[in-house]
Scaffold this motif. Structure first.
Motif, mmCIF file in Angstrom:
data_model
loop_
_atom_site.group_PDB
_atom_site.id
_atom_site.type_symbol
_atom_site.label_atom_id
_atom_site.label_comp_id
_atom_site.label_asym_id
_atom_site.label_seq_id
_atom_site.Cartn_x
_atom_site.Cartn_y
_atom_site.Cartn_z
ATOM 1 N N PHE A 56 -48.561 19.399 -3.184
ATOM 2 C CA PHE A 56 -48.236 18.224 -3.988
ATOM 3 C C PHE A 56 -47.117 18.473 -4.984
ATOM 4 C CE2 PHE A 56 -52.980 17.853 -3.331
ATOM 5 C CZ PHE A 56 -52.860 17.025 -2.225
ATOM 6 N N THR A 57 -46.770 19.728 -5.217
ATOM 7 C CA THR A 57 -45.773 20.049 -6.243
ATOM 8 C C THR A 57 -44.724 21.006 -5.684
ATOM 9 O OG1 THR A 57 -47.089 21.923 -7.044
ATOM 10 C CG2 THR A 57 -47.474 19.788 -8.083
ATOM 11 N N VAL A 89 -42.799 15.524 -11.284
ATOM 12 C CA VAL A 89 -43.177 16.871 -10.870
ATOM 13 C C VAL A 89 -42.073 17.862 -11.207
ATOM 14 C CG1 VAL A 89 -43.579 18.336 -8.855
ATOM 15 C CG2 VAL A 89 -44.808 16.176 -9.083
ATOM 16 N N ARG A 110 -42.961 18.213 0.242
ATOM 17 C CA ARG A 110 -44.221 18.027 -0.464
ATOM 18 C C ARG A 110 -44.947 16.774 0.021
ATOM 19 N NH1 ARG A 110 -41.323 16.367 -6.077
ATOM 20 N NH2 ARG A 110 -40.745 18.544 -5.909
ATOM 21 N N HIS A 147 -46.952 9.947 -8.947
ATOM 22 C CA HIS A 147 -47.260 11.105 -8.089
ATOM 23 C C HIS A 147 -47.704 12.288 -8.949
ATOM 24 C CE1 HIS A 147 -47.018 14.210 -5.060
ATOM 25 N NE2 HIS A 147 -46.209 14.896 -5.857
ATOM 26 N N ALA A 166 -51.341 14.038 -8.867
ATOM 27 C CA ALA A 166 -51.493 15.468 -8.607
ATOM 28 C C ALA A 166 -52.266 16.136 -9.749
ATOM 29 C CB ALA A 166 -50.121 16.127 -8.452
#
Length: 307
Positions: A172-173, A254, A191, A201, A205
């Motif tokens: 996710f990152t 992110v 990702r 997002h 996360a």
């Protein structure tokens, strides 16, 4: 994201501890197996130590400490140490190194340290240095786990859970991990997005990480006959005040998350209404702090959606 390093280990703890309990181990042993898995679950991020070299000779007028740290670290981060292939081989070596027989220990350590030599041949000296640091950590953890009076098979299984769940927590990152190194196969090209909006997002996360922490806490409390609700008090409620950060700090993503992450974690670490000194190091203090951070994140997300 600073919490992600904790999340890796706690995800491994949840999986390993629950599996150990289901397989009939005592609750105390299940907790120990979970802790070993958690330690192995954090080990792959030993590769970020290389990022410290980016702080040497930095020019403050042209770049920031954070930018230099991550730019340098990303040269090797999520490569060798984040491979499931490397994780499986390392877990086999760990299971052997944890055995009482000297011959098995020798073979196990040869497997663990031999990976660094293989990496040197395939990817060169920089990757080999990272692999050697990884091997040193794996060897040390295998010794510590064996001294905790855990069966070698349990130690190997815990290592397998920790090392092989870690890469998937990174989806996710940042850039996706090289899951099948040394094979030239791209499993994840980018990702995994939880929302098209970059800030949502990030918040999603972060929410996943918080959910993992709560899950680990719930598993630990159940295995030690505690209840979460007995360890949370009203001091968590002021965390909702963090909603004001939606207009006080730059909109995070992110790629630029540190202002949000550090400030929201400070809500729990320092507290808008700190607990008495005798509770700071207690489960009540820690659980209340986590509740405060959770309320803060939810409040921020709500404010962001309304603005």
């Amino acid at each position: 994201m600073s919490l992600v390093f904790v999340g890796h280990g706690l995800l491994a703890f949840v999986v390993a501890a629950l599996a150990a309990e289901r397989l009939g181990w005592s609750r105390q042993t299940a907790v120990r197996i979970g802790v070993v898995a958690a330690l192995f679950g954090t080990l792959p991020d030993v590769d970020i130590v290389y990022a410290l070299t980016g702080l040497v000779g930095i020019e403050p007028t042209t770049t920031t400490l954070v930018d230099s740290f991550w730019t340098t670290g990303n040269q090797v981060h999520r490569g060798v140490t984040h491979s499931v292939v490397v994780g499986v081989v390392t877990a086999v070596g760990v299971a052997l190194a944890a055995r009482p027989a000297r011959s098995a220990q020798s073979v196990g350590n040869a497997v663990i340290w031999g990976l660094a030599g293989v990496v040197f041949v395939i990817s060169g000296p920089l990757a080999a240095v990272v692999a050697a640091a990884f091997a040193a950590g794996a060897a040390a953890l295998s010794v510590a786990a064996a001294r905790a009076d855990l069966p070698p098979t349990a130690v190997g299984a815990a290592a397998l859970v920790g090392l092989c769940t870690h890469p998937f927590g990174d989806l996710f990152t940042g850039a996706p991990p090289d899951v099948l190194y040394p094979f030239d196969v791209t499993v994840f090209a980018d990702r995994v997005l939880l929302a098209s909006d970059p800030t949502l997002h990030l918040l999603a996360a972060f929410g996943v990480e918080l959910a993992i922490v709560w899950a680990a806490l719930a598993v630990y409390f159940r295995l030690t006959d505690r209840r979460i609700r007995d360890h949370v008090d009203y001091r968590a409620v002021p965390g909702v005040g963090y909603a004001g950060a939606a207009v006080a700090i730059p909109t995070p993503t992110v790629d630029v998350a540190y202002q949000f992450v550090f400030s929201v974690l400070a809500v729990g670490a320092l507290g808008l209404a700190p607990p008495p000194r005798d509770r700071i190091r207690s489960w009540r203090g820690a659980t209340t702090a986590l509740a405060a951070v959770t309320l803060a994140a939810v409040a921020y997300a709500g404010a962001y959606l309304l603005l």
